[in-house]
Design an enzyme around this catalytic site. Structure first.
Site, PDB file in Angstrom:
ATOM      1  N   ARG A  65       0.792  -1.232   0.000  1.00  0.00           N
ATOM      2  CA  ARG A  65       0.000   0.000   0.000  1.00  0.00           C
ATOM      3  C   ARG A  65       0.823   1.280   0.000  1.00  0.00           C
ATOM      4  O   ARG A  65       0.553   2.203  -0.764  1.00  0.00           O
ATOM      5  CB  ARG A  65      -0.937   0.045   1.223  1.00  0.00           C
ATOM      6  CG  ARG A  65      -2.195  -0.749   1.072  1.00  0.00           C
ATOM      7  CD  ARG A  65      -2.594  -1.337   2.404  1.00  0.00           C
ATOM      8  NE  ARG A  65      -1.605  -2.324   2.780  1.00  0.00           N
ATOM      9  CZ  ARG A  65      -1.646  -3.599   2.384  1.00  0.00           C
ATOM     10  NH1 ARG A  65      -2.659  -4.011   1.688  1.00  0.00           N
ATOM     11  NH2 ARG A  65      -0.685  -4.463   2.691  1.00  0.00           N
ATOM     12  N   THR A  66       1.805   1.360   0.877  1.00  0.00           N
ATOM     13  CA  THR A  66       2.504   2.638   1.024  1.00  0.00           C
ATOM     14  C   THR A  66       3.244   2.986  -0.262  1.00  0.00           C
ATOM     15  O   THR A  66       3.139   4.106  -0.772  1.00  0.00           O
ATOM     16  CB  THR A  66       3.466   2.585   2.235  1.00  0.00           C
ATOM     17  OG1 THR A  66       2.750   2.073   3.352  1.00  0.00           O
ATOM     18  CG2 THR A  66       4.004   3.961   2.578  1.00  0.00           C
ATOM     19  N   LYS A  94      26.716  -3.818  -3.104  1.00  0.00           N
ATOM     20  CA  LYS A  94      28.183  -3.688  -3.194  1.00  0.00           C
ATOM     21  C   LYS A  94      28.768  -3.037  -1.943  1.00  0.00           C
ATOM     22  O   LYS A  94      29.951  -2.777  -1.872  1.00  0.00           O
ATOM     23  CB  LYS A  94      28.556  -2.825  -4.408  1.00  0.00           C
ATOM     24  CG  LYS A  94      28.071  -3.344  -5.738  1.00  0.00           C
ATOM     25  CD  LYS A  94      28.456  -2.337  -6.829  1.00  0.00           C
ATOM     26  CE  LYS A  94      27.587  -2.456  -8.043  1.00  0.00           C
ATOM     27  NZ  LYS A  94      27.670  -1.276  -8.910  1.00  0.00           N
ATOM     28  N   ARG A 115      11.143   3.785   3.058  1.00  0.00           N
ATOM     29  CA  ARG A 115      10.831   2.770   4.085  1.00  0.00           C
ATOM     30  C   ARG A 115      12.109   1.991   4.354  1.00  0.00           C
ATOM     31  O   ARG A 115      12.809   1.593   3.421  1.00  0.00           O
ATOM     32  CB  ARG A 115       9.742   1.810   3.627  1.00  0.00           C
ATOM     33  CG  ARG A 115       9.582   0.648   4.618  1.00  0.00           C
ATOM     34  CD  ARG A 115       8.369  -0.169   4.386  1.00  0.00           C
ATOM     35  NE  ARG A 115       7.158   0.568   4.730  1.00  0.00           N
ATOM     36  CZ  ARG A 115       5.943   0.041   4.736  1.00  0.00           C
ATOM     37  NH1 ARG A 115       5.773  -1.231   4.398  1.00  0.00           N
ATOM     38  NH2 ARG A 115       4.892   0.770   5.052  1.00  0.00           N
ATOM     39  N   HIS A 143       5.132   5.742  11.438  1.00  0.00           N
ATOM     40  CA  HIS A 143       4.598   5.647  10.071  1.00  0.00           C
ATOM     41  C   HIS A 143       3.634   6.833   9.922  1.00  0.00           C
ATOM     42  O   HIS A 143       2.413   6.656   9.895  1.00  0.00           O
ATOM     43  CB  HIS A 143       3.897   4.305   9.914  1.00  0.00           C
ATOM     44  CG  HIS A 143       3.605   3.888   8.501  1.00  0.00           C
ATOM     45  ND1 HIS A 143       3.701   4.744   7.414  1.00  0.00           N
ATOM     46  CD2 HIS A 143       3.217   2.682   7.999  1.00  0.00           C
ATOM     47  CE1 HIS A 143       3.380   4.082   6.311  1.00  0.00           C
ATOM     48  NE2 HIS A 143       3.086   2.833   6.635  1.00  0.00           N
TER      49      HIS A 143
END
Ligand code: CP
Length: 315
Positions: A65-66, A94, A115, A143
């Protein structure tokens, strides 16, 4: 006053890492603007407001969703998106640091949605970026954009937030959505019940913050006893992936399941919310009842994130 609040409050250039980064006035400005975004979010009206702007969508922890609603918001407003979903195929593999990754995304874009599995990663990243950084969830931290869409859903469905009793249920220890939401509800004058087994109750520092704000909160493990007075029951998933020991998870897995029998004493207008994904904490038999608002809530992520993007870019 609602219609001209956006003209008085500017969020241009602002990082949104915790809900505490926004004043009450700024929160209400986002909610007011989000309402005007609904026809665009539904594709019923066209907008090129963010034409020429680029969102860097950096998701180093799984999301449906986000990430998709941030990207949809940008596309619906005529902007573009560059994206990293996980570390596979990136120079993080890397050994490139998060700070250098952020510096790069910053020079390629106008705003970053991030996120990250580590609490504090969004605040750290905001220190390396010139452009706004929006926290799309940092580990068990916060959030804030989920909270904005949660507040928007409560206000659109029930009206004045300060008059609501919101019962927040489930994984309150690791649930970043519950941390941000409980703090925002306290600031906006709503009362809350915090329902969880003892080992995953709300962290003590957040309960202390809520009490120091004078919030009307009730801490309990008994969901049944809270149903009757609730205007909102906000369910959350118990997040297996955040437990250090699987044994601890097993002690609380399946602790709460909302079904028709549990709602016998519920108010007719009571709404059920959930940030999703759900596992088994809401019975599917509730999906087609008037109480179920979790899919509307997920859609509301689009107009709310449209408003956030417009406001932090000053467009
Ligand atoms: N509500 C929420 O954050 O959902 P996702 O994890 O799918 O983004």
């Amino acid at each position: 006053m609602e219609s001209n609040r956006g003209e008085m409050v500017s969020l241009k250039g602002k990082d949104i890492v915790t809900i505490g980064d926004l004043s009450e006035e700024e929160i209400l400005t986002v909610l007011d603007m989000a309402r005007t975004m609904i026809p665009i979010a539904r594709g019923q009206k066209k907008s090129r407001a963010l034409e020429g702007k680029v969102l860097a969508s950096l998701f180093f922890e799984p999301s449906t969703r986000t990430r998709l609603s941030f990207e949809t918001a940008m596309h619906r407003l005529g902007g573009s998106v560059i994206t990293m979903s996980g570390t596979e195929g990136t120079s993080l593999i890397k050994g490139e640091t998060l700070s250098d990754t952020i510096r790069m995304a910053d020079v390629y874009s106008d705003v970053i949605a991030l996120r990250h599995p580590r609490e504090g990663a969004a605040r750290l990243s905001a220190g390396f970026a010139r452009n706004p950084v929006i926290n799309g969830g940092d580990g068990a931290g916060q959030h804030p954009t989920q909270t904005l869409l949660d507040l928007f859903t409560i206000r659109e469905e029930l009206g004045d937030i300060s008059k609501q009793h919101v019962t927040i249920v489930g994984d309150l220890k690791y649930g970043r959505t519950t941390h941000s939401l409980s703090l925002a509800l306290a600031r906006l004058g709503a009362s809350t019940s915090l329902v969880a087994p003892d080992i995953i109750q709300m962290p003590k520092h957040i309960v202390a913050d809520l009490r120091s704000m004078g919030a009307d909160i009730h801490v309990t493990s008994d969901l049944k006893g809270e149903v009757e007075r609730s205007d909102v029951i906000y369910m959350t998933r118990i997040q297996k992936e955040r437990f250090l020991e699987e044994e601890e998870y097993r002690k609380v897995a399946g602790a709460y399941r909302l079904d028709l029998s549990l709602l016998e004493s519920a108010k007719k207008r009571m709404i059920i919310m959930h940030p999703l994904p759900r596992v088994d904490e809401i019975s599917p038999e509730l999906d087609n009842t008037p109480h179920a608002k979790y899919f509307v809530q997920a859609f509301n992520g689009v107009p709310v994130r449209m408003a956030i993007l417009k406001l932090v870019m000053g467009v």
